[in-house]
Design an enzyme around this catalytic site. Sequence first.
Site: not given
Ligand code: IPE
Ligand code: IPE
Ligand code: MG
Length: 252
Positions: A26-30, A43, A71-72, A75, A137, A194
């Site tokens: 998690d955190g790619n967007g940030r 990403h 995740s589901t 979408w 692995l 996480r």
């Molecule tokens: C969890 O991350 C799903 C994946 C890493 C694929 P999200 O960014 O979708 O989760 P929330 O919305 O913060 O709970």
């Molecule tokens: C995780 O990074 C990747 C996926 C859920 C696909 P996010 O895209 O959720 O990044 P944030 O949480 O917005 O920083």
């Molecule tokens: Mg996220």
Amino acid sequence: MPSAPDDRIRLIDPDAVPAHIAVIMDGNGRWARQRNLPRIAGHQAGIQSVREILEASAELGVGALTLYAFSTENWKRPPSEVEALMELLREYLGREIDNLDRNDIRFGTLGDSSALSPVIQSELKHAVERTAANSGLRFNVALNYSGRDDLRRAVNTILSKAKDDPRLLEGISEEYISRHLYTADLADPDLLIRTSGEWRVSNFLLWQIAYSEIWVTDTLWPDFRRPHLYEAIIAYQKRERRYGGLTPALAR
Ligand code: IPE
Ligand code: IPE
Ligand code: MG
């Protein structure tokens, strides 16, 4: 850029490495936002972390690495982001499959891939088949996955089996449920990581993480590299896994 060699690897006990590590990436967007870049750049940058964590896991002798990639619920994101994620997945598979195979890695997926595009489905099938005989692995990617959906599908499968085998209506075991999940042939994760500092499980492997040790780090996924994995494993090795019982020291 690969990270610099990290001598903290010496602090890892090679005989107590987690057999199965699961990661909520998690955190790619940030990460992208901090750099004034579009989310998709985060990403893209996260792919290098995938490579490095996979490579480091294989070197350490981790048995299985399961990455939550989509995740589901994902979408719900704008179609342009969903498409870009799918394109990244397709490119990754196209580019990395030889490398996975060469390194004796066995690729698999968790989740309902029938909802993915036919092109991605055939790339996934190819990757699974191509690496099926590998014994190194286990590398699993959770795509269109959620823990509740995993359980819902298992219940439906068991219900339909019960039509032909009414003995199932008398009751089923935990082990029987486990055998009907996407992780049927995998041990439960020992360590759940996480990234990005969010203290939630976001519908990942709900059944399977019953006794996983959890490691949350503020590091964003594109920054999560070898040294961060080492740090998580070192912390894991200091934990006392009690499974509800008592260790000899506590029982005194
Ligand atoms: C969890 O991350 C799903 C994946 C890493 C694929 P999200 O960014 O979708 O989760 P929330 O919305 O913060 O709970
Ligand atoms: C995780 O990074 C990747 C996926 C859920 C696909 P996010 O895209 O959720 O990044 P944030 O949480 O917005 O920083
Ligand atoms: Mg996220």
